[in-house]
Scaffold this motif. Structure first.
Motif, PDB file in Angstrom:
ATOM      1  N   ARG A   1      -6.592 -14.129   8.266  1.00  0.00           N
ATOM      2  CA  ARG A   1      -7.857 -14.856   8.374  1.00  0.00           C
ATOM      3  C   ARG A   1      -8.810 -14.048   9.243  1.00  0.00           C
ATOM      4  NH1 ARG A   1      -4.883 -20.519   9.802  1.00  0.00           N
ATOM      5  NH2 ARG A   1      -3.629 -20.649   7.891  1.00  0.00           N
ATOM      6  N   PRO A   2      -9.273 -12.925   8.734  1.00  0.00           N
ATOM      7  CA  PRO A   2     -10.136 -12.065   9.550  1.00  0.00           C
ATOM      8  C   PRO A   2     -11.439 -12.743   9.912  1.00  0.00           C
ATOM      9  CG  PRO A   2     -10.192 -11.376   7.250  1.00  0.00           C
ATOM     10  CD  PRO A   2      -9.118 -12.419   7.364  1.00  0.00           C
ATOM     11  N   GLN A   3     -11.910 -12.483  11.113  1.00  0.00           N
ATOM     12  CA  GLN A   3     -13.208 -12.978  11.555  1.00  0.00           C
ATOM     13  C   GLN A   3     -14.264 -11.872  11.504  1.00  0.00           C
ATOM     14  OE1 GLN A   3     -13.741 -16.327  12.228  1.00  0.00           O
ATOM     15  NE2 GLN A   3     -11.713 -16.329  11.302  1.00  0.00           N
ATOM     16  N   GLY A   4     -13.938 -10.814  10.771  1.00  0.00           N
ATOM     17  CA  GLY A   4     -14.854  -9.703  10.603  1.00  0.00           C
ATOM     18  C   GLY A   4     -14.133  -8.543   9.935  1.00  0.00           C
ATOM     19  N   GLY A   5     -14.870  -7.481   9.655  1.00  0.00           N
ATOM     20  CA  GLY A   5     -14.258  -6.286   9.094  1.00  0.00           C
ATOM     21  C   GLY A   5     -14.249  -6.250   7.577  1.00  0.00           C
ATOM     22  N   LEU A   6     -13.443  -5.339   7.061  1.00  0.00           N
ATOM     23  CA  LEU A   6     -13.434  -5.043   5.623  1.00  0.00           C
ATOM     24  C   LEU A   6     -12.102  -5.323   4.953  1.00  0.00           C
ATOM     25  CD1 LEU A   6     -15.346  -1.663   5.886  1.00  0.00           C
ATOM     26  CD2 LEU A   6     -16.007  -3.476   4.303  1.00  0.00           C
ATOM     27  N   SER A   7     -11.122  -5.837   5.697  1.00  0.00           N
ATOM     28  CA  SER A   7      -9.759  -5.891   5.168  1.00  0.00           C
ATOM     29  C   SER A   7      -9.189  -7.296   5.115  1.00  0.00           C
ATOM     30  CB  SER A   7      -8.831  -5.018   6.020  1.00  0.00           C
ATOM     31  OG  SER A   7      -9.243  -3.681   6.004  1.00  0.00           O
ATOM     32  N   LEU A   8      -8.381  -7.515   4.087  1.00  0.00           N
ATOM     33  CA  LEU A   8      -7.588  -8.732   3.973  1.00  0.00           C
ATOM     34  C   LEU A   8      -6.133  -8.296   3.808  1.00  0.00           C
ATOM     35  CD1 LEU A   8      -8.331 -11.771   3.899  1.00  0.00           C
ATOM     36  CD2 LEU A   8      -8.122 -11.671   1.424  1.00  0.00           C
ATOM     37  N   TRP A   9      -5.245  -8.821   4.639  1.00  0.00           N
ATOM     38  CA  TRP A   9      -3.832  -8.457   4.630  1.00  0.00           C
ATOM     39  C   TRP A   9      -3.054  -9.571   3.953  1.00  0.00           C
ATOM     40  CZ3 TRP A   9      -1.098  -4.226   5.219  1.00  0.00           C
ATOM     41  CH2 TRP A   9       0.223  -4.237   5.663  1.00  0.00           C
ATOM     42  N   VAL A  10      -2.349  -9.234   2.906  1.00  0.00           N
ATOM     43  CA  VAL A  10      -1.614 -10.210   2.110  1.00  0.00           C
ATOM     44  C   VAL A  10      -0.126  -9.920   2.211  1.00  0.00           C
ATOM     45  CG1 VAL A  10      -1.281 -11.221  -0.187  1.00  0.00           C
ATOM     46  CG2 VAL A  10      -3.553 -10.410   0.506  1.00  0.00           C
ATOM     47  N   GLU A  11       0.645 -10.925   2.581  1.00  0.00           N
ATOM     48  CA  GLU A  11       2.097 -10.801   2.683  1.00  0.00           C
ATOM     49  C   GLU A  11       2.741 -11.645   1.583  1.00  0.00           C
ATOM     50  OE1 GLU A  11       5.626 -12.239   5.728  1.00  0.00           O
ATOM     51  OE2 GLU A  11       3.722 -11.540   6.600  1.00  0.00           O
ATOM     52  N   LEU A  12       3.537 -11.015   0.754  1.00  0.00           N
ATOM     53  CA  LEU A  12       4.215 -11.693  -0.346  1.00  0.00           C
ATOM     54  C   LEU A  12       5.666 -11.976   0.037  1.00  0.00           C
ATOM     55  CD1 LEU A  12       2.803  -9.415  -3.193  1.00  0.00           C
ATOM     56  CD2 LEU A  12       1.954 -11.669  -2.503  1.00  0.00           C
ATOM     57  N   GLN A  13       6.395 -12.621  -0.849  1.00  0.00           N
ATOM     58  CA  GLN A  13       7.808 -12.882  -0.576  1.00  0.00           C
ATOM     59  C   GLN A  13       8.562 -11.574  -0.415  1.00  0.00           C
ATOM     60  OE1 GLN A  13       9.382 -15.460  -3.604  1.00  0.00           O
ATOM     61  NE2 GLN A  13       8.406 -17.281  -2.769  1.00  0.00           N
ATOM     62  N   LYS A  14       9.681 -11.615   0.318  1.00  0.00           N
ATOM     63  CA  LYS A  14      10.414 -10.414   0.683  1.00  0.00           C
ATOM     64  C   LYS A  14      10.878  -9.606  -0.523  1.00  0.00           C
ATOM     65  CE  LYS A  14      10.576 -10.541   5.245  1.00  0.00           C
ATOM     66  NZ  LYS A  14      10.039  -9.428   6.073  1.00  0.00           N
ATOM     67  N   ASP A  15      11.125 -10.264  -1.647  1.00  0.00           N
ATOM     68  CA  ASP A  15      11.679  -9.548  -2.795  1.00  0.00           C
ATOM     69  C   ASP A  15      10.610  -8.874  -3.661  1.00  0.00           C
ATOM     70  OD1 ASP A  15      10.612 -11.912  -3.652  1.00  0.00           O
ATOM     71  OD2 ASP A  15      12.203 -12.378  -5.073  1.00  0.00           O
ATOM     72  N   ILE A  16       9.352  -8.947  -3.255  1.00  0.00           N
ATOM     73  CA  ILE A  16       8.275  -8.292  -3.998  1.00  0.00           C
ATOM     74  C   ILE A  16       7.892  -6.998  -3.293  1.00  0.00           C
ATOM     75  CG2 ILE A  16       5.903  -8.475  -4.828  1.00  0.00           C
ATOM     76  CD1 ILE A  16       6.269 -11.448  -5.092  1.00  0.00           C
ATOM     77  N   ASP A  17       8.094  -5.868  -3.959  1.00  0.00           N
ATOM     78  CA  ASP A  17       7.776  -4.557  -3.408  1.00  0.00           C
ATOM     79  C   ASP A  17       6.364  -4.186  -3.847  1.00  0.00           C
ATOM     80  OD1 ASP A  17       7.544  -1.930  -2.667  1.00  0.00           O
ATOM     81  OD2 ASP A  17       9.503  -1.315  -3.422  1.00  0.00           O
ATOM     82  N   THR A  18       5.449  -4.031  -2.888  1.00  0.00           N
ATOM     83  CA  THR A  18       4.057  -3.761  -3.255  1.00  0.00           C
ATOM     84  C   THR A  18       3.840  -2.317  -3.720  1.00  0.00           C
ATOM     85  OG1 THR A  18       3.560  -3.436  -0.894  1.00  0.00           O
ATOM     86  CG2 THR A  18       3.022  -5.580  -1.863  1.00  0.00           C
ATOM     87  N   ALA A  19       4.787  -1.425  -3.437  1.00  0.00           N
ATOM     88  CA  ALA A  19       4.697  -0.090  -4.043  1.00  0.00           C
ATOM     89  C   ALA A  19       4.916  -0.204  -5.551  1.00  0.00           C
ATOM     90  CB  ALA A  19       5.723   0.851  -3.416  1.00  0.00           C
ATOM     91  N   GLU A  20       5.861  -1.052  -5.951  1.00  0.00           N
ATOM     92  CA  GLU A  20       6.066  -1.317  -7.382  1.00  0.00           C
ATOM     93  C   GLU A  20       4.890  -2.101  -7.952  1.00  0.00           C
ATOM     94  OE1 GLU A  20       7.447  -1.619 -11.208  1.00  0.00           O
ATOM     95  OE2 GLU A  20       8.070  -0.255  -9.601  1.00  0.00           O
ATOM     96  N   LEU A  21       4.361  -3.028  -7.159  1.00  0.00           N
ATOM     97  CA  LEU A  21       3.179  -3.776  -7.594  1.00  0.00           C
ATOM     98  C   LEU A  21       2.015  -2.822  -7.857  1.00  0.00           C
ATOM     99  CD1 LEU A  21       1.614  -6.420  -8.060  1.00  0.00           C
ATOM    100  CD2 LEU A  21       1.245  -6.546  -5.583  1.00  0.00           C
ATOM    101  N   TYR A  22       1.869  -1.823  -6.994  1.00  0.00           N
ATOM    102  CA  TYR A  22       0.812  -0.822  -7.204  1.00  0.00           C
ATOM    103  C   TYR A  22       0.980  -0.141  -8.559  1.00  0.00           C
ATOM    104  CZ  TYR A  22      -1.708   3.577  -6.929  1.00  0.00           C
ATOM    105  OH  TYR A  22      -2.515   4.643  -7.222  1.00  0.00           O
ATOM    106  N   GLU A  23       2.209   0.276  -8.873  1.00  0.00           N
ATOM    107  CA  GLU A  23       2.461   0.971 -10.140  1.00  0.00           C
ATOM    108  C   GLU A  23       2.137   0.088 -11.333  1.00  0.00           C
ATOM    109  OE1 GLU A  23       3.011   4.035 -10.374  1.00  0.00           O
ATOM    110  OE2 GLU A  23       3.627   4.576  -8.336  1.00  0.00           O
ATOM    111  N   GLN A  24       2.503  -1.182 -11.240  1.00  0.00           N
ATOM    112  CA  GLN A  24       2.217  -2.117 -12.328  1.00  0.00           C
ATOM    113  C   GLN A  24       0.721  -2.379 -12.443  1.00  0.00           C
ATOM    114  OE1 GLN A  24       4.377  -3.543 -14.465  1.00  0.00           O
ATOM    115  NE2 GLN A  24       6.323  -2.914 -13.561  1.00  0.00           N
ATOM    116  N   ALA A  25       0.055  -2.531 -11.285  1.00  0.00           N
ATOM    117  CA  ALA A  25      -1.365  -2.885 -11.293  1.00  0.00           C
ATOM    118  C   ALA A  25      -2.234  -1.724 -11.747  1.00  0.00           C
ATOM    119  CB  ALA A  25      -1.788  -3.349  -9.890  1.00  0.00           C
TER     120      ALA A  25
END
Length: 470
Positions: free
Chosen positions: A397-421
């Motif tokens: 819940r940033p109160q400023g800036g350019l970034s949003l940090w999203v945490e998914l369930q432990k079994d979701i690898d965002t490196a693999e998500l990157y490849e799929q996306a």
């Protein structure tokens, strides 16, 4: 109060009532006519109040029915967990992944959720072009000559004046201009460390800084960091005798978007000064606050010159101009020596153009518009993520800036998500990029710096569905 700002104050009062639960999601707000009567304002002013709230995605207009609160999703998802790095030095950085993500910047047709800077559509390009022309006319030799080693005098003057806004008391001679913010940080790190030294940082942290530290042979001690209040001050206190340097991004850091409370900043500055450990303050994002005022910088609490305050316009105005600066305190001579060896002079025309833009009031007008856009984007992103991302998602819940940090369930690898996306022309920044340790594999950073549109919303929805399928 100035009449021009009445609508903003009324809108802010309504926002506080919504977030305080007085008006709940789905509640109908008073009609425009009622607002006029209760507040003693014109019909046009009342319409501007509700337009402001609509732009922030807090209310929705339903034809023939009125205005209704829509903010529920913004408050429903929990915060990301507090980071818990191991407390040991690590030098494992996914260089191949980082190169792949940043190497896609020029690929046509990509939705770049991965790049943490404002889109060119959000920047005052035409006005900057005029400043460049003016700079080339006014500079000696049209800007072909070297600048002084300390940098453009006009830029240092205007940056020193603006330091008053965050509690600083800088003079032009306290500043050295650099080729962007990373150049300022690099000069500071080179001046203050030797290979094998240990530095303390927050975790997660911008990968460029981690890559720089790794290339210099430094040991990086990542410290626990809260998604809203930043680095754990007690954790820093426990290791302060082991470190040669501390580097923090206290104002709306990337990727968490957290902002250290003033009392934490003051405590950190005092703690590091007592142990003669320099603090590099990376203050790139503090001008992008969503609230009513800019946060105070750590440098404001510096009484001995122990804080090296680094900033630039790379995240607010002109990423490609590479215009930055540092107020190095008592380490000025070391920084000047390194600048002489590595760059000698910065680009005169771009520094002069930025100085002109900052002088004439254009920067503050631009910042107001940019902050409003980023804040509105943050709400749009949060609402969309809540509706389309898989169960168990957490979000900052940033109160400023350019970034949003999203945490998914432990079994979701965002490196693999990157490849799929990326196959669907969507680029994200996987969480593993922001650490030297084995952590954040189920996290990602999303940039808020894209113009919001129906197409962008569909891409974010599509990203959520891909994550759900993983």
């Amino acid at each position: 109060m100035k009449k021009d700002y009445i609508y903003q104050q009324i809108a802010q009062n309504i926002i506080q009532l919504i977030r305080g639960g007085v008006w709940k999601p789905g509640d109908k707000l008073p009609s425009i006519r009622t607002i006029c009567q209760e507040q003693g304002i014109s019909m046009n002013t009342a319409k501007r109040v509700y337009l402001e709230l609509e732009n922030k995605a807090l209310i929705i207009s339903r034809p023939q029915s009125g205005y209704f609160v829509t903010e529920a999703p913004y408050r429903r998802l929990p915060l990301p967990t507090v980071s818990k790095p191991s407390g040991k030095d690590s030098r494992t950085l996914p260089d191949q992944l980082i190169s792949k993500v940043y190497g896609e910047m020029d690929r046509k047709g990509l939705t770049l959720f991965s790049i943490g800077m404002p889109s060119p559509e959000l920047l005052p390009v035409a006005k900057l072009n005029k400043c460049l022309l003016q700079a080339s006319r006014e500079l000696k030799g049209s800007g072909t000559a070297y600048e002084p080693l300390t940098g453009n005098a006009r830029l240092r003057q205007v940056v020193a004046r603006r330091s008053f806004m965050w509690g600083g008391r800088l003079a032009p001679d306290d500043l050295i201009t650099t080729s962007g913010g990373m150049n300022a940080i690099s000069l500071c790190m080179q001046a203050l460390t030797q290979p094998g030294d240990t530095i303390a940082t927050e975790s997660p942290l911008y990968p460029g800084i981690l890559q720089l530290a790794k290339s210099m042979g430094l040991r990086v001690l990542e410290l626990p960091t809260h998604p809203q209040t930043g680095i754990d001050v007690q954790a820093l206190k426990a290791v302060v005798r082991q470190i040669k340097l501390c580097l923090l991004v206290p104002g709306f850091s990337t990727p968490l978007g957290c902002c250290m409370p003033e009392e934490h900043k003051k405590a950190v500055v005092q703690l590091l000064d007592e142990h003669q450990v320099p603090l590099i303050e990376d203050d790139l994002y503090s001008d992008l606050y969503f609230g009513t005022s800019r946060p105070v910088s750590c440098k404001a609490f510096d009484k001995t010159g122990n804080v090296l305050w680094c900033s630039s316009v790379s995240k607010t105005l002109a990423p490609g101009y590479r215009v930055g600066w540092v107020s190095p305190g008592r380490y000025k001579e070391e920084i000047l020596r390194l600048k002489y060896l590595h760059t000698l002079s910065n680009t005169a025309v771009t520094q002069e153009a930025v100085a002109i833009f900052l002088e004439n009031g254009g920067y503050d007008l631009h910042l107001r518009k940019l902050r409003d856009t980023l804040h509105t984007n943050c709400i749009h992103y949060t609402n969309t993520i809540t509706g389309y991302f898989p169960e168990g998602t957490r979000i900052s819940r940033p109160q400023g800036g350019l970034s949003l940090w999203v945490e998914l369930q432990k079994d979701i690898d965002t490196a693999e998500l990157y490849e799929q996306a990326i196959r669907q022309k969507i680029s994200i920044a996987p969480g593993r990029m922001f650490t030297l340790q084995k952590q954040f594999d189920n996290c990602m950073r999303l940039s808020l710096g894209l113009p919001w549109s129906e197409q962008l919303q569909k891409k974010l929805q599509q990203l959520g569905r891909i994550a759900g399928n993983l």
